[in-house]
Design an enzyme around this catalytic site. Sequence first.
Site, PDB file in Angstrom:
ATOM      1  N   ASP A 248       0.851  -1.186   0.000  1.00 12.66           N
ATOM      2  CA  ASP A 248       0.000   0.000   0.000  1.00 12.66           C
ATOM      3  C   ASP A 248       0.894   1.246   0.000  1.00 12.66           C
ATOM      4  O   ASP A 248       1.827   1.340  -0.792  1.00 12.66           O
ATOM      5  CB  ASP A 248      -0.967  -0.028   1.196  1.00 12.66           C
ATOM      6  CG  ASP A 248      -2.112   0.972   1.061  1.00 12.66           C
ATOM      7  OD1 ASP A 248      -3.127   0.640   0.424  1.00 12.66           O
ATOM      8  OD2 ASP A 248      -1.975   2.100   1.568  1.00 12.66           O
TER       9      ASP A 248
ATOM     10  N   TYR B 249      -3.298  10.968   1.499  1.00  9.80           N
ATOM     11  CA  TYR B 249      -3.914  10.946   0.172  1.00  9.80           C
ATOM     12  C   TYR B 249      -3.936  12.342  -0.430  1.00  9.80           C
ATOM     13  O   TYR B 249      -3.531  12.547  -1.582  1.00  9.80           O
ATOM     14  CB  TYR B 249      -5.340  10.384   0.264  1.00  9.80           C
ATOM     15  CG  TYR B 249      -5.382   8.906   0.541  1.00  9.80           C
ATOM     16  CD1 TYR B 249      -5.500   7.988  -0.498  1.00  9.80           C
ATOM     17  CD2 TYR B 249      -5.300   8.410   1.835  1.00  9.80           C
ATOM     18  CE1 TYR B 249      -5.534   6.619  -0.251  1.00  9.80           C
ATOM     19  CE2 TYR B 249      -5.330   7.048   2.093  1.00  9.80           C
ATOM     20  CZ  TYR B 249      -5.443   6.166   1.043  1.00  9.80           C
ATOM     21  OH  TYR B 249      -5.464   4.812   1.277  1.00  9.80           O
TER      22      TYR B 249
ATOM     23  N   HIS C 119      -4.583  -7.749  -0.325  1.00 10.05           N
ATOM     24  CA  HIS C 119      -3.889  -6.481  -0.106  1.00 10.05           C
ATOM     25  C   HIS C 119      -3.016  -6.482   1.154  1.00 10.05           C
ATOM     26  O   HIS C 119      -1.976  -5.832   1.188  1.00 10.05           O
ATOM     27  CB  HIS C 119      -4.928  -5.366  -0.012  1.00 10.05           C
ATOM     28  CG  HIS C 119      -4.350  -3.987  -0.007  1.00 10.05           C
ATOM     29  ND1 HIS C 119      -3.634  -3.476  -1.065  1.00 10.05           N
ATOM     30  CD2 HIS C 119      -4.372  -3.009   0.939  1.00 10.05           C
ATOM     31  CE1 HIS C 119      -3.255  -2.238  -0.790  1.00 10.05           C
ATOM     32  NE2 HIS C 119      -3.680  -1.929   0.429  1.00 10.05           N
TER      33      HIS C 119
END
Length: 416
Positions: A193, A327, A382
């Site tokens: 990630d 983000y 993930h």
Amino acid sequence: MQDEQPFKISVSQNTLDGLAQKLAIATLPAPAPATYTDALDSEDWTYGVPRPTLERLLIHWRTQFLPRWQEHQAVLNALPQFTRSIEVDGHGVFTAHYVHKQSTHNPKGAIPLLFLHGWPGHFNEVSKLLPFLTTPPANAGYPSFHVVAPSLPGFGFSSAPTKTGFAVAQYAEFSHKLMLSLGYTEYVVQGGDWGSFIAHRLAYLYGPKHVKAWHTNMPAGRQPTFLRNPLLYLQHAITPYSERDKKGLARTQWFNTEGQGYFSIQSTMPQTLSYALADSPVGLLAWIYEKLVKWTDGYDWGDDEVLTWISIYLFSASGPETSLRIYYETVHQGNFDEFPILWSPIPLGLSYFPQEITICPRTWSRTMGNVVFESEHDKGGHFAAYEQPQALVDDLRKMFGKGGKAYGVVKEKTGY
């Protein structure tokens, strides 16, 4: 500046009482309408987390998990945790929280390994790897590692950035300075990630002098171009898609059309979302639990596992909302546009898991760096370190062990 201090998670009784009150008066929305494909299935995820599932978790949280929080806290505190001060240029001094487990099998020759999590991950993802990496079976021929797993700034029990512009390069600087402060002037990196993006930047900024190799379980390369990757471009042009490629592209298409809503919000208006996540523990649970289920490969989440995961966010040093800002900052700093050109010659290992959220053809992944190791797995998603720890450990052993293409990259630290 604070030197290293031992750290234990300690949630106050006032905080626990406040959480109990919020859970007791939580208001749940009406169930979503049944879809034509699952009209009789109360566990239909078409609209998101089903109400019956969330309601079950809420009851368990209120009646079983929270009254036994001290037991769950003790399990987390079994990890060797520490804090120290780390200064990041232009952003001041951070309290860095990290797990640091040194190898007892080979304290002098173990390979320093920096483990980096992402969102909605945390430092505890490393917990299942530690016994394999730091204390491999005697006479098995496996390398040993000293493992450092920080809480990234704004996550877990590290302090959060207070200025804008704290993006991937700053997370990389924080991580690098942490390793230097621990005496690891040469080290290798593993990440998934955001950890993959930070590891990529570490390789570019601090390799090959300090960062000697890196590995990721989230290969995310770009389509090769003739000017930048002529050999990969030609290879891609003449190589038909394998069944693995086709399934991967279908998985990526699903994520792009059905799974990216969180990214759009967190990269544009994270502060708006932050009020809900900071104020509502049930809202935080739903927001993250959806990703735990949809991003894994049928992993059998226990209720206590889920709620421990959520608790690390809920009880974090700066609140769950500060983890969203990576983000916004990364997108607005243009870091994703830089990704294809920040190439490093240090060895790179790639592990492919079938339920990763985005999966590209191998010719794309190989644009990420100097790929010396690749491994494809039949199961996993993930959160590979947590879902399939043995598979990830096996890949690291093959890459860094005797006969591996990254064997001996750290001076006098071969793992043996």
